[in-house]
Design a protein around this motif. Structure first.
Motif, PDB file in Angstrom:
ATOM      1  N   VAL A 144      43.654  54.694  27.366  1.00 23.59           N
ATOM      2  CA  VAL A 144      42.610  53.715  27.669  1.00 23.59           C
ATOM      3  C   VAL A 144      43.294  52.522  28.303  1.00 23.59           C
ATOM      4  N   ARG A 145      42.774  52.064  29.438  1.00 22.27           N
ATOM      5  CA  ARG A 145      43.437  50.973  30.148  1.00 22.27           C
ATOM      6  C   ARG A 145      42.427  50.138  30.909  1.00 22.27           C
ATOM      7  N   THR A 146      42.870  48.953  31.268  1.00 24.32           N
ATOM      8  CA  THR A 146      42.083  48.110  32.161  1.00 24.32           C
ATOM      9  C   THR A 146      42.323  48.560  33.590  1.00 24.32           C
ATOM     10  N   LEU A 147      41.324  48.402  34.436  1.00 25.20           N
ATOM     11  CA  LEU A 147      41.457  48.721  35.848  1.00 25.20           C
ATOM     12  C   LEU A 147      41.974  47.503  36.592  1.00 25.20           C
ATOM     13  N   ARG A 148      42.843  47.755  37.538  1.00 27.37           N
ATOM     14  CA  ARG A 148      43.373  46.636  38.314  1.00 27.37           C
ATOM     15  C   ARG A 148      42.254  45.984  39.112  1.00 27.37           C
ATOM     16  N   GLY A 149      42.098  44.710  38.916  1.00 30.11           N
ATOM     17  CA  GLY A 149      41.067  43.970  39.623  1.00 30.11           C
ATOM     18  C   GLY A 149      41.503  42.531  39.772  1.00 30.11           C
ATOM     19  N   ARG A 150      40.570  41.609  39.596  1.00 33.39           N
ATOM     20  CA  ARG A 150      40.912  40.196  39.743  1.00 33.39           C
ATOM     21  C   ARG A 150      41.635  39.649  38.519  1.00 33.39           C
ATOM     22  N   ASP A 151      41.456  40.305  37.390  1.00 32.64           N
ATOM     23  CA  ASP A 151      42.112  39.851  36.177  1.00 32.64           C
ATOM     24  C   ASP A 151      43.620  39.997  36.322  1.00 32.64           C
ATOM     25  N   LYS A 152      44.357  38.995  35.871  1.00 29.69           N
ATOM     26  CA  LYS A 152      45.797  39.032  36.018  1.00 29.69           C
ATOM     27  C   LYS A 152      46.470  39.932  34.985  1.00 29.69           C
TER      28      LYS A 152
END
Length: 696
Positions: free
Chosen positions: A641-649
């Motif tokens: 489970v992971r965050t998707l690369r986006g605007r979040d640093k």
């Protein structure tokens, strides 16, 4: 077939099938935000970018986005997802064996690994080095894999396949990223990446440090267990844990200016555990060290002259490998009346290598419908220094009482190998000819001339037909060779493995057919079939290496990917192979006949993605003469489970590998007078890993 973990497969399948029901609650108009990178082209097949479906090879491309999605932290975890490729384990520090289409050898010299197109091969054993110690994935932009022969393009050792690791450039990184990773087995990593541009200079930098105790699964019996039965001793450390711990440092600097690119890399592995022992006897105190320093300077001018694109490259690699080992433990002896080794049989081989390369190539497009590539190069590879100390004689009798105090420097009297060098010169030509609408014929020929065994010429032909906008078919033929390693040619002072300076290279010829089809915009299908013949295989006859073996193989590989909804992608592949040892007429053994890989990527809420993958390895036969029962099949399930690369640093990922703690094992080699590892190589059990990265 043997037990294959049906409960595991059923549970994993149920998990994947629940995804559409859950996703029905999401807004249907929401776009699929999973980025898989550009997998439509490949460079490894011809030396330039060509569409994968039209490339003159059966190729797989894995992007950094793929690597992040499956939660991989090491190259081996990524390569296990490739159809026709399985990662087995070696007796040498539990290193990886990349088994492609049934070609399984302990040293694994039949697969060529490149980093940015430059070989990482050690001339001592012909592989990536016996103290490999893994490769992290944080600085990998792409991985390109060719299954099948590649000698017409890359020369020696591009035999069963080629793996090219392409590292990140300044554009790939686009700023600064720091990251940490932690898991069980006292595993911890930290890394930093930076990519930017100052004036006309592009700078990419990478540094990583890590440590792990490694998995600690139990080895129930080892080679010393067999000697204990023979000699009436009780010296074995088995049952005991496998030792695969290590410390690691990796770094790279990549500078690009106009038409020039300069790279320098560093890879160090320290306190590398001996796995199940280099003599297949548990060695809890043994450790090894390796250091690899690489550098290359490349000039690329796509407009050198009208119709000409020119590349010139010089590279250098320095590799050293030190091992301090207890081959057999204290109290060891060969027979009931043999002398006892008080502190065990101790051996400490050290070696230093240098590799210098220069090559130049050019593409010419001045003839209509042709793209011609010409090239030539040279390489000098040498083991320029060896050192060895041990407490036993060449006939395996102890020096003195076989104690630590009896360890003697034999570098000048009876070393395992003396310094040797090898010079290679080569030239090649390749033509991509679009001779009719939708038809392309690629023909190539390369000649390599070695100063120690002569020359070898390897052709390839590939005919590709774009039958429709969504359907491509191709037929491929090629030959390949594997140069004998210095171990096989020059090994001395070892009564069970003696080198043969008259060895010839191993040879292979392969015929393949492949079809790629996109039945809809959301689905991709491909299948290929292959047949190969190996001859002059280098293996021990008695105690001396000779060209005696022959092996034939055939099989198929199927791949599929389907964007089932806007937030769910399903993918997988199936591999089937049959390889026969011609001398015995039996299965060549050790490699899986069947392998299934399934993957589901699900964006279950904005900004988050879950990945599930199942790997089923089945129907591995024992080598001829090995009377043990067939090794059990196994299935492992991994979740990420992971965050998707986006605007979040911030980027966060949590992974569980081998979720159901399957007792997965890789087959151990067979030998006399007994099987050294009767219960095979244990693979890691359930493993947890969490990582966090911050970009600025």
């Amino acid at each position: 077939m043997k037990h294959i973990g049906y409960r595991t497969l059923a549970l994993a399948s149920a998990l994947a099938l629940q995804a559409p029901n859950a996703m029905a609650q999401l807004a249907e108009e929401e776009d699929l935000a999973m980025a898989y990178g550009d997998k439509s082209f490949v460079t490894i097949a011809t030396g330039s970018r060509v569409p994968v479906h039209r490339a003159p090879a059966v190729a797989t491309v894995i992007t950094a986005e793929d690597i992040a999605a499956i939660g991989a932290s090491d190259l081996d975890e990524v390569l296990e997802t490739v159809p026709g490729l399985h990662v087995a384990r070696s007796t040498q520090t539990n290193g990886p064996i990349y088994v492609i289409r049934g070609v399984h050898r302990d040293a694994n010299p039949q697969v060529l690994m490149l980093e940015n197109g430059i070989p990482l091969s050690s001339v001592f054993s012909g592989n990536r080095g016996n103290v490999w110690g893994g490769m992290p994935v944080d600085n990998i932009a792409r991985i390109e894999v060719i299954r099948g022969p590649g000698s017409a393009a890359y020369g020696a050792d591009a035999f069963a396949g080629v793996i090219n690791i392409i590292t990140k450039t300044a554009a790939d990184i686009g700023g600064t990223e720091i990251g940490v990773r932690a898991g069980n087995f006292k595993t911890g990593d930290a890394w930093v990446l930076h990519g930017g541009k100052r004036g006309g200079l592009e700078v990419a930098a990478y540094f990583r440090a890590g440590t792990t105790d490694g998995q600690r699964r139990t080895v129930r019996a080892d080679a010393q267990s067999g000697w204990d039965r023979t000699a009436g001793t009780s010296a074995s450390h088995a049952p005991g844990p496998i030792d695969v711990g290590r410390k690691a440092i990796d770094g790279q600097l990549d500078l690009a200016y106009d038409k020039w690119r300069f790279r320098v890399g560093y890879k160090e592995r320290d306190n590398v555990g001996s796995g199940t022992g280099v003599a297949s006897a548990l060695d809890p105190t043994g450790s090894s060290y390796s250091q690899r320093i690489t550098s290359d300077l490349t000039y690329l001018n796509k407009d050198f002259a009208r119709h000409w694109e020119v590349t010139a490259q010089a590279s250098f690699m320095h590799y050293k490998e030190f091992s301090d080992l207890t081959l057999f433990p204290a109290g060891f002896r060969f027979t009931p009346v043999s002398p006892v080794f008080t502190d065990g049989m101790i051996g400490n081989p050290y070696k230093w290598e240098r590799h210098g390369r220069f090559n130049a190539s050019a593409f010419y497009t001045g003839i209509a419908d042709h793209r011609i590539r010409l090239g030539a190069g040279t390489e000098k590879a040498e083991i320029y220094k060896t050192r060895e100390s041990k407490n036993f004689n060449p006939d395996f009798s102890p020096i003195g009482t076989g104690s630590v105090a009896d360890v003697t420097d034999v570098s000048d009297t009876a070393p395992f190998l003396r310094p040797h060098s090898r010079i290679v010169r080569y030239a090649f030509v390749q033509d991509e000819w679009s001779f009719a609408k939708d038809w392309t014929l690629t023909a190539g020929l390369r000649h390599d001339r070695y100063d120690d065994f002569g020359g070898t010429t390897n052709p390839r032909l590939a005919l590709a037909w774009e039958a429709a906008y969504n359907l491509t078919a191709k037929v491929l033929y090629g030959t390949a060779f594997r140069a004998p390693s210095f171990t096989e040619k020059f090994n001395i002072n070892n009564p069970v493995q003696i080198g043969n300076p008259n060895l010839k290279p191993e040879r292979m010829k392969t015929l393949e057919a492949a079809v790629s089809w996109l039945p809809t915009e959301r689905m991709q299908l491909s299948v290929n079939v292959f047949h190969y013949e190996m001859r002059d295989i280098i293996q021990l006859v008695g105690t001396t290496y000779n060209n005696t073996g022959e092996q034939k193989g055939r099989g198929l590989e199927f791949e599929a990917a389907w964007d089932a909804t806007k937030n769910l992608r399903l993918a997988g592949n199936y591999s089937l192979q049959r390889s026969t040892d011609e001398a015995s007429g039996e299965d060549a053994g050790l490699a899986p006949r069947h392998r299934v890989y399934l993957r589901a990527d699900w964006r279950f809420t904005p900004g988050w993605q879950a990945n599930a993958q199942v790997n089923w390895v089945a129907d591995r036969k024992r080598a001829a003469g090995d009377t043990r029962p067939e090794i059990d099949d196994y299935a492992t399930v991994d979740l990420t489970v992971r965050t998707l690369r986006g605007r979040d640093k911030w980027d966060i990922a949590v992974s569980v590998r081998n979720l159901f703690n399957a007792d997965a094992r890789e087959p151990s080699p067979w030998g006399m007078p007994f099987v050294a590892l009767p219960y095979d190589f244990p693979l890691p059990g359930r493993t947890f890993l969490a990582q966090a990265g911050y970009r600025f």
